[in-house]
Design a protein around this motif. Structure first.
Motif, PDB file in Angstrom:
ATOM      1  N   SER A 200       1.122  -1.456   0.355  1.00  0.00           N
ATOM      2  CA  SER A 200      -0.185  -0.231   0.277  1.00  0.00           C
ATOM      3  C   SER A 200       0.955   1.080   0.059  1.00  0.00           C
ATOM      4  O   SER A 200       1.285   1.140   0.342  1.00  0.00           O
ATOM      5  CB  SER A 200      -1.164  -0.122   1.265  1.00  0.00           C
ATOM      6  N   VAL A 201       0.376   2.427  -0.745  1.00  0.00           N
ATOM      7  CA  VAL A 201       1.135   2.924  -0.840  1.00  0.00           C
ATOM      8  C   VAL A 201       0.154   4.289  -0.143  1.00  0.00           C
ATOM      9  O   VAL A 201      -0.452   4.840  -0.039  1.00  0.00           O
ATOM     10  CB  VAL A 201       1.733   4.365  -2.579  1.00  0.00           C
ATOM     11  N   MET A 202       1.214   5.175   0.966  1.00  0.00           N
ATOM     12  CA  MET A 202       0.479   5.681   2.043  1.00  0.00           C
ATOM     13  C   MET A 202       0.709   7.104   1.157  1.00  0.00           C
ATOM     14  O   MET A 202       1.536   7.839   1.120  1.00  0.00           O
ATOM     15  CB  MET A 202       0.950   5.431   3.747  1.00  0.00           C
ATOM     16  N   PRO A 251       8.991  10.047   7.987  1.00  0.00           N
ATOM     17  CA  PRO A 251       9.283   9.056   8.529  1.00  0.00           C
ATOM     18  C   PRO A 251       8.552   8.588   9.899  1.00  0.00           C
ATOM     19  O   PRO A 251       8.067   7.484  10.017  1.00  0.00           O
ATOM     20  CB  PRO A 251      11.025   8.467   8.870  1.00  0.00           C
ATOM     21  N   GLU A 252       8.210   9.584  10.608  1.00  0.00           N
ATOM     22  CA  GLU A 252       7.578   9.237  11.909  1.00  0.00           C
ATOM     23  C   GLU A 252       5.988   8.753  12.151  1.00  0.00           C
ATOM     24  O   GLU A 252       5.420   7.590  12.300  1.00  0.00           O
ATOM     25  CB  GLU A 252       7.028  10.406  13.122  1.00  0.00           C
ATOM     26  N   GLU A 253       5.290   9.576  10.884  1.00  0.00           N
ATOM     27  CA  GLU A 253       3.823   8.700  10.509  1.00  0.00           C
ATOM     28  C   GLU A 253       3.913   7.597   9.824  1.00  0.00           C
ATOM     29  O   GLU A 253       2.794   7.352   9.991  1.00  0.00           O
ATOM     30  CB  GLU A 253       3.493   9.892   9.106  1.00  0.00           C
ATOM     31  N   LEU A 257       1.671   4.919  11.413  1.00  0.00           N
ATOM     32  CA  LEU A 257       1.277   3.944  10.896  1.00  0.00           C
ATOM     33  C   LEU A 257       1.359   2.014  10.989  1.00  0.00           C
ATOM     34  O   LEU A 257       0.550   1.234  10.785  1.00  0.00           O
ATOM     35  CB  LEU A 257       0.938   4.262   9.388  1.00  0.00           C
ATOM     36  N   GLN A 258       2.355   1.958  10.572  1.00  0.00           N
ATOM     37  CA  GLN A 258       2.548   0.828   9.907  1.00  0.00           C
ATOM     38  C   GLN A 258       2.659  -0.050  11.795  1.00  0.00           C
ATOM     39  O   GLN A 258       2.496  -0.916  11.360  1.00  0.00           O
ATOM     40  CB  GLN A 258       4.811   0.503   9.791  1.00  0.00           C
TER      41      GLN A 258
END
Ligand code: SF4
Ligand code: SF4
Length: 299
Positions: A200-202, A251-253, A257-258
């Motif tokens: 999935s592309v976030m 990177p934090e977002e 989500l991961q």
């Protein structure tokens, strides 16, 4: 670290020499992609067709397009040079299943000439249901489907159009067909015992919240791994989010989500968004050593 220990034993055994799926294997086994599939049957807002498919690979990269015969030649040369080569994938530069003749000709030749190499393929899923039989017949045991949404209203913001039964379909109707085909393809592959990974592309503000739901659904249907990748938005890479100028996640977002999806699903965290013609261990790209002119010279 990835929670690969959560995978059932039989799946673990099937992926233990696959560098993309096993945290340990990616230090010891190499993969390569051959770029034999130029056409695509959908449009993603974040894709610039001058470059490789942005669903499976790093944006802003142009791979050398090969014929199936060239791809096989190259694979044999690489296999001789890199004995750890365990996996051959077709991931672009467009959608492999929008180029079925070229993709399956490559698999057919490889199964003949390099039967020990595992084969995998990635797709946006639109044409997937009609090729499940053929994929299973070619002994492709890993398929990656890029699923960015399960809600057509979200999908309408990601896909301006699809090419479906010789017609261009736009907007919500297009997203509805694409989502239906992806979900059907996923179910059919799982029923055949083919391993399915979901990419999935976030896209912040578009599908970031929604991807948790996607993770739940694809896990319930039997996908064994979910790989949430960041949208890489950079005009100079040819990737920007349509006219909306969507930004990349931080990177934090991405990590948040991961982590949020992790409770539902095995998450892949070491995907490098490789080029459609990547060669070597993950994290190294020896593609430049094996351009077609060099391959011809090495033979
Ligand atoms: Fe581009 Fe890949 Fe989307 Fe096709 S599926 S439009 S090649 S990103
Ligand atoms: Fe593996 Fe990701 Fe690279 Fe594909 S793009 S070869 S899944 S690391």
């Amino acid at each position: 670290a990835e929670k690969m220990h959560a995978l059932p034993e039989d799946i673990r055994r099937r992926i233990e020499n696959h560098p993309c799926y096993s945290e340990e294997a990616h230090h010891h086994f190499a993969r390569m992609h051959v770029a034999v599939a130029p056409a695509c049957n959908i449009q993603c807002h974040y894709c610039n067709r001058k470059y490789d498919c942005a669903n499976e690979s790093r944006p802003g990269v142009v791979s050398e397009l090969l014929t199936p015969e060239q791809a096989v030649k190259k694979t044999l040369v690489v296999a001789a040079a890199i004995p750890q080569l365990s996996v051959l994938g077709i991931a672009g530069p467009g959608d492999p299943l929008a180029n079925p003749e070229r993709t399956f000709a490559t698999f057919r030749l490889l199964a003949e000439k390099a039967p020990d190499i595992k084969l995998c393929v990635s797709t946006n899923g639109l044409a997937l249901p009609q090729y499940v039989e053929e994929l299973a017949r070619h002994n492709i045991d890993h398929v990656t489907i890029t699923i960015n949404c399960i809600d057509p209203d979200v999908g309408a913001q990601i896909y301006p159009w699809i090419f479906w039964r010789n017609k261009r379909v736009r907007g919500r109707a297009a997203a509805e067909i694409l989502i239906e085909q992806q979900q059907k393809g996923l179910e059919m592959l799982v029923a055949k015992g083919v391993l399915v990974k979901v990419n999935s592309v976030m896209i912040p503000g578009v599908n970031d919240e929604h991807l948790k739901e996607v993770s739940k659904v694809v896990k319930a249907k039997g996908a064994f791994l979910h790989n949430v990748m960041p949208l890489i938005a950079a005009a100079e890479h040819g990737t920007f989010y349509g006219l909306m100028g969507q930004r990349s996640p931080t990177p934090e977002e991405l990590k948040a989500l991961q982590d949020a999806c992790e409770g539902e699903m095995n998450m892949m965290r070491h995907c490098r968004q490789c080029r459609a013609d990547a060669v070597g261990l993950l994290g190294e790209d020896r593609g430049a050593e094996f351009t077609m002119d060099k391959v011809e010279a090495m033979e």
